[in-house]
Design a protein around this motif. Structure first.
Motif, PDB file in Angstrom:
ATOM      1  N   PRO A 371     -81.492   5.412  16.886  1.00 33.24           N
ATOM      2  CA  PRO A 371     -80.842   6.695  17.118  1.00 33.24           C
ATOM      3  C   PRO A 371     -81.477   7.493  18.252  1.00 33.24           C
ATOM      4  CG  PRO A 371     -82.108   6.732  15.067  1.00 33.24           C
ATOM      5  CD  PRO A 371     -82.128   5.326  15.556  1.00 33.24           C
ATOM      6  N   ALA A 372     -80.626   8.018  19.128  1.00 34.89           N
ATOM      7  CA  ALA A 372     -81.116   8.902  20.174  1.00 34.89           C
ATOM      8  C   ALA A 372     -81.398  10.265  19.561  1.00 34.89           C
ATOM      9  CB  ALA A 372     -80.076   9.037  21.278  1.00 34.89           C
ATOM     10  N   THR A 373     -82.460  10.896  20.040  1.00 37.30           N
ATOM     11  CA  THR A 373     -82.757  12.264  19.615  1.00 37.30           C
ATOM     12  C   THR A 373     -83.057  13.089  20.857  1.00 37.30           C
ATOM     13  OG1 THR A 373     -85.080  11.678  19.415  1.00 37.30           O
ATOM     14  CG2 THR A 373     -83.789  11.623  17.405  1.00 37.30           C
ATOM     15  N   ALA A 374     -83.236  14.371  20.637  1.00 37.41           N
ATOM     16  CA  ALA A 374     -83.624  15.226  21.753  1.00 37.41           C
ATOM     17  C   ALA A 374     -84.954  14.736  22.315  1.00 37.41           C
ATOM     18  CB  ALA A 374     -83.752  16.663  21.287  1.00 37.41           C
ATOM     19  N   PHE A 375     -85.112  14.875  23.599  1.00 33.30           N
ATOM     20  CA  PHE A 375     -86.386  14.553  24.252  1.00 33.30           C
ATOM     21  C   PHE A 375     -86.529  15.535  25.405  1.00 33.30           C
ATOM     22  CE2 PHE A 375     -89.068  10.705  25.952  1.00 33.30           C
ATOM     23  CZ  PHE A 375     -90.099  11.562  26.269  1.00 33.30           C
ATOM     24  N   ARG A 376     -87.534  16.321  25.355  1.00 32.57           N
ATOM     25  CA  ARG A 376     -87.907  17.297  26.386  1.00 32.57           C
ATOM     26  C   ARG A 376     -86.815  17.483  27.463  1.00 32.57           C
ATOM     27  NH1 ARG A 376     -94.146  17.432  28.674  1.00 32.57           N
ATOM     28  NH2 ARG A 376     -94.209  19.640  29.048  1.00 32.57           N
TER      29      ARG A 376
END
Ligand code: FAD
Ligand code: SF4
Lengths: 765, 328
Positions: A371-376
């Motif tokens: 799963p992709a998540t938020a990243f900076r």
């Protein structure tokens, strides 16, 4: 009196309207003329010594009597159904206390249409079973005794494959999230804009899946005390975890306590609850013992979240004189099996330049990947690479200096809504950055020889305005010291340090007399997630308001005791002064007189300005050396000039800028999760093969924040600085590589193999 | 990970006897490769035979003829810092200085380094490739960026060692012992392509032990250089490397050894390129020709074509630097 207001809060490119309960009277913002003693000065990190000497207690350091260790068995296949699972042997192994899998776990919904332990596994690394045992080796041994028969299913890992009709369906609703054009934004008419342009350029850009790889993997310890759950957790949001865990387990909010004192990085992947927290809580309940669950580095790489890779089709039309006429983007984000949607890849295209005709379509695609998540700075970092590479190319195509080109299309007002900015000093950032790097006197591009120097630049826009709700409490002790309590957390950025400065400033105390307690949902009131560059601009004003209330109470008390008017009194360096009398009184003398009666100040973050757009801006300039024989790229210097409003602490701010540039350099030159398409499995789910920058890869960084308070955005005049610094680094480096070589790599990271292949194809070498 | 026993060997013969007695026994030195292999299920020894407890195996000394004798458990860090090595075999120090990280170099031993297994990500990952008993090499048609461009048979993985090319360039050999005999094997014939039943890169038998590495004395004025290209500035395996040792008399090259790392299952000796240079005066033009010859016969796969250009560039640059250096 508390009142309810509506306010707009921006979070990672998305604007949401919120109701805010506001208790604060309007506090006059610290302006550029306000004399400040503590805010604006460098203080070393509170807890810094503990961190570097190994004394800080991270979640993995929590040791409880009788504690068990949990290990998780993960899917070896990118897409499979569990035909059968036999865990009897594992369960009966000595030292094993509990096993959880789909056969015996409660049917807790997860990711919409899936379960905490589902029969269908949609990516390599998805949770199959969990074991709690006396130690990690026993737990590992037990995992190897669990017999699972998988029925392998066809899978798809490439986004553009997954979009095709007839592609493997990962969810019943199809692989495309939302409509076929995804999320659409439109202003003007791009067709007309392109028709009026003298030069129209279309390019395809790609950005990789970057893994957060926090030094501290996801980790939690769950302990039940009667019917109450205590959860030590490495998280960016103690309150969010409390709320989500309580909702998932059906517990009242006041029976869940989340503690997170030291955190070894989050970068977006620890924003919300993960399966591990719930699994640990369930196992702790089953066994009646505390349970520790830490993800392995491999699990972290497979299942801990990732910056989604993007494909960007970008088209730009421009007049001969450099006026941008139209911008159009179709971005495709590969969000993996359970990513909750794409990020705002179109953000920079929509709002960086004054361009009348803009169309962005952001498409998010499910595939059989983690799963992709938020990243900076999710979305903006990816989108900025495409946009600023394109702007560089166009400027050169027109024979206009890339910096000049940006100034030509400078947006004085928000191009999306036409409103003013609360403050914007991007022009100043451009000029300062240019002067630091020597932009005007730079040698003109592709010099001869093997080692070639080049210069490049790129811009940054991002939110970072924060907003309500955010609360703080300030308590004054009898000896004249103060405690600040809030439910925020320090994910490694220096939150504690900065909040103690703000409280000390407003109280008139010495900074060492203020102690900040955070990271415990039971100790402090609600605070927002430490993401979206929210913490300082949300918590700072709340702490200031609480400190203000405490100071006013203190001065009223002092006025009574000293028999003077409160308006005659002020506090400085822990001493109360009166304009009427020469004698100073230490705060402790006053508070000591009331003993254990306590002054308690409360504060809340006020609403955001309704008629102004709050943004952070900046520019970075990079100087690189490219060896066109070996393909070595060395980033020599990066000049970073960002506008975050007021700088609270130059030292901790500098750390954020440096960290962003380090991570941005990794994104530009080496970081990439690599998946073997034929098998759908990751090849580099470890820190040996997944390359992050080392100290030797880090350029010399010159950071000069603009440091002008934004007197409209909030009462402290500061905006968030966590994410902005990572945004322009990769395009600045990519543009510098072009400047040095005449080669434009449109797919990050710019690795040796890509460069040498282009050089081989290019007759100029 | 399979449970194992850890035994401290007291002598070479003790270690060899243990190896012979325990078919599932393996020598452990620094453990920096072996432990990872065990954790990843690629090795599952029942007994670890620790050779670091054997006296005298960490020596670095010169024999009567001036050859360098290196004990097998000598750490890379110690070897690189040794005064004699820095004086006469600088190539070794150079290669070690760009090997792994300081922490690893403090643990890693010379024998362990030349015996390390392939880093191919299919091999190290959860894939059934040829080397692990599967049907085919997955790198060949797959993610081949790190694979070899020379000499691959069934397996396209490269020998990952930095020390090995440097040792080869110096003409080194290893002394191997088993229960019956002791033999000296030139490193050039020590390395082999990895095979199904032998995932290492060497001719070492499973009951054999390296007891010494021997580096012959180099001619006076002979100089070496090690150039390595990585994915980042440090702490990475070689995408390609070049170890070159050059001896000259007057202006002419009397002897040269050019060994490429990271491009083949064995440290790859560019013999044809050496031949072009031997006996000649190294001009810029000649160096270009030598470099071009060094990659003759390369067979790049889908994603590693860049290694051809890279290896060429390293050879050219290395030679140019050696020639320049000895002039000044
Ligand atoms: C992150 C990382 C990065 C690395 N980067 C590099 C790099 O850039 N360049 C490079 O060259 N290497 C690199 N390495 C590999 C490292 O150099 C090797 O792991 C190390 O040299 C092995 O030595 P050791 O003593 O730890 O061997 P061990 O792990 O103890 O053993 C390795 C093998 O050698 C065998 N062995 C050891 N001693 C003997 C002996 N006397 N006789 C017979 N067999 C023996 C063991 O049985 C085992 O099979 C890296 C490793 C890691 C983990
Ligand atoms: S190169 Fe060797 S180790 Fe790698 S996939 Fe092919 S056979 Fe396996």
């Amino acid at each position: 009196m508390p009142r309810i207001v509506r306010t707009k809060v921006e979070f990672e490119g998305e604007v949401r309207e919120r109701m805010a309960v506001v208790e604060e009277d309007h506090i006059t913002p610290w302006g550029s003329g306000t004399p400040l003693r503590i805010v604006g000065r460098s203080y070393p990190r509170t807890g810094g010594v503990e961190v570097v000497t190994g004394k800080a207690t991270y979640t993995a350091d929590v040791q409880l009597p009788g504690m068990l260790y949990c290990r998780i068995m993960r899917s070896p296949h990118p897409h499979a159904e569990i035909a059968s699972i036999d865990y009897v042997k594992a369960e009966s192994m000595s030292g094993v206390r509990a096993v959880l899998c789909h056969a015996n776990a409660p049917g807790i919904r997860w990711f919409g249409d899936s379960l905490l332990f589902d029969r269908i596994l949609r990516y390599e690394g998805e949770e199959v079973a969990a074991v709690a045992a006396d130690d990690e080796e026993i737990a590992d041994g037990a995992l190897s005794l669990i017999r699972v028969r998988y029925r392998e299913l066809p899978f798809v890992v490439e986004a553009e494959e997954a979009m095709k009709p007839g592609a493997v369906q990962i969810h019943p609703g199809g692989n495309i999230v939302g409509g076929p054009d995804g999320e659409v934004y439109r202003r003007g008419n791009v067709r007309e804009g392109f028709a009026k342009a003298d030069l129209v350029v279309e390019e395809r850009y790609e950005t990789p899946a970057a893994v957060h790889n926090c030094l501290e993997p996801h980790c939690c310890v769950a302990m039940w005390a009667g019917d109450e759950l205590v959860l030590w957790d490495s998280t960016q949001h103690v309150y969010g975890i409390r709320n989500e865990v309580a909702a998932t387990l059906g517990l009242p909010l006041n029976k869940v306590r989340v503690i997170s004192e030291f955190i070894g990085g989050g970068f977006g992947c620890k924003q919300g609850v993960g399966k591990h927290e719930i699994i640990a809580a369930l196992l702790a309940k089953m066994t009646g013992r505390p349970v520790k669950l830490a993800l392995s580095r491999r699990a972290e790489n497979l299942a801990g979240g990732v910056r989604h890779p993007t494909i960007q089709y970008l088209k730009a039309g421009v007049r001969r004189d450099g006026t941008l006429m139209a911008l159009q983007l179709r971005s495709i984000a590969n969000i993996g099996a359970y990513g909750m949607g794409g990020s705002e890849v179109g953000g920079p295209i929509r709002e960086l330049y004054r361009c009348p005709n803009v169309l962005t379509e952001q498409i998010a695609i499910h595939t059989n990947l983690g799963p992709a998540t938020a990243f900076r700075a999710p979305g903006y970092m990816e989108g900025m690479y495409g946009l600023e590479s394109m702007m560089d190319q166009i400027a050169r195509g027109l024979g206009i200096d890339p910096l000049q080109f940006r100034l030509l299309n400078y947006a004085e007002k928000d191009p999306m809504r036409g409103v003013s900015y609360s403050s914007k000093h991007l022009d100043k950032a451009y000029r300062t950055g240019a002067s630091i790097i020597g932009w005007e006197s730079r040698p003109g591009g592709q010099n001869a020889g093997a080692r070639r120097r080049g210069f490049g630049m790129a811009s940054q826009v991002w939110g970072g305005g924060g907003g309500p709700p955010a609360y703080a409490i300030v308590r004054l002790n009898a000896d004249g010291t103060a405690d600040v309590l809030t439910g925020t957390q320090d994910i490694g950025t220096g939150t504690k340090t900065v909040l103690s400065q703000i409280a000390a400033e407003e109280l008139g105390f010495k900074v060492e007399d203020v102690r900040v307690t955070i990271g415990d949902s039971r100790a402090g009131p609600y605070a927002p997630v430490s993401a979206g560059s929210m913490t300082v601009p949300s918590m700072g004003p709340a702490v200031r308001a609480a400190a203000r209330s405490a100071r006013e109470q203190l001065l009223n008390l002092a006025a009574d005791l000293l028999r003077v008017l409160a308006t005659e009194l002020s506090v400085k360096e822990g001493k109360i002064k009166s304009t009427a009398r020469p004698r100073e009184v230490a705060v402790g003398e006053i508070t000591g007189r009331i003993g254990d009666f306590m002054i308690i100040g409360q504060g809340a973050r006020g609403p955001n300005p309704s008629d102004a757009k709050v943004r952070t801006f900046g520019a970075q300039f990079a100087e690189v050396e490219v060896d066109v024989e070996t393909g070595d790229v060395t980033v020599l210097r990066v000049a970073a000039v960002h506008d975050f409003g007021r700088v609270i602490n130059p030292l901790t701010l500098g750390n954020q800028v440096e960290g962003g540039i380090v991570q941005g350099t990794g994104f530009a030159l080496m970081e990439e999760r690599i998946v073997d398409s034929p098998t759908g499995k990751a090849l580099n789910a470890n820190l040996e093969a997944y390359k992050v920058p080392t100290m030797l890869d880090v350029p010399s960084i010159e950071s000069h924040p603009i440091d002008l308070p934004d007197e409209i955005c909030n009462s402290i005049g500061a905006k968030g600085a966590g994410e902005p610094p990572i945004i322009p680094t990769a395009p600045a480096i990519a543009n510098a590589v072009f400047d040095a070589t005449g080669i434009r790599i449109r797919s990050l990271p710019i690795t040796r193999d890509k460069l040498l292949e282009e050089i081989r194809r290019n007759a100029a070498f | 990970m399979r449970p194992f026993e850890h035994v401290d060997a007291t002598s070479v013969s003790d270690a060899i006897a243990l190896l012979k007695a325990e078919p599932d026994g393996t020598i452990i030195a620094g453990g920096t490769d072996l432990l990872d292999l065990m954790k990843d299920g690629l090795a599952s020894p029942r007994v670890l035979i620790n050779v670091k407890t054997i006296d005298g195996l960490d020596r670095i000394e010169a024999d009567a003829a001036g050859h360098l004798i290196i004990g097998p458990i000598t750490t890379l860090a110690r070897l690189a810092e040794d005064a004699r090595v820095r004086q006469d075999f600088l190539l070794l120090s150079e290669a070690i200085s760009v090997t792994a990280s300081p922490q690893l170099r403090n643990m890693a031993t010379v024998a362990g380094n030349v015996c390390q297994r392939p880093r191919c990500w299919y091999y190290r990952g959860t894939f059934d490739c040829f080397l692990k008993g599967g049907n085919s090499c997955l790198a060949v048609g797959g993610r081949s960026r790190d694979s070899g461009i020379f000499g691959a048979a069934e397996c396209a993985a490269v020998n990952p060692s930095d020390l090995a090319p440097a040792l080869l360039a110096l003409g080194a050999s290893v002394v191997i012992e088993n229960a019956k005999r002791r033999r000296e094997v030139p490193l050039e014939s020590f390395f082999t392509a990895p095979q199904k039943d032998r995932p290492g890169f060497t001719v070492l038998g499973r009951d054999e032990m390296i007891v010494e590495v021997k580096v012959p004395k180099q001619p006076v004025g002979s100089r070496g250089i090690y150039l390595k290209a990585m994915e980042r500035k440090t702490w990475s395996f070689a995408q390609a490397s070049a170890a070159i040792q050059l001896s000259r008399a007057e202006a002419r090259v009397t002897d040269v050894r050019i060994i490429l790392g990271g491009v083949a299952p064995v440290p790859w000796r560019a013999s044809a390129a050496e031949d072009v240079l031997r006996g000649k005066v190294p001009t810029g033009e000649l160096i270009e020709r030598v470099a071009a010859t060094a990659t003759d016969g390369a067979h790049p796969l889908g994603q590693n074509g860049y290694k051809v250009k890279l290896a060429k560039a390293l050879v050219k640059r290395g030679l140019a630097m050696l020639v320049d250096n000895s002039r000044s």
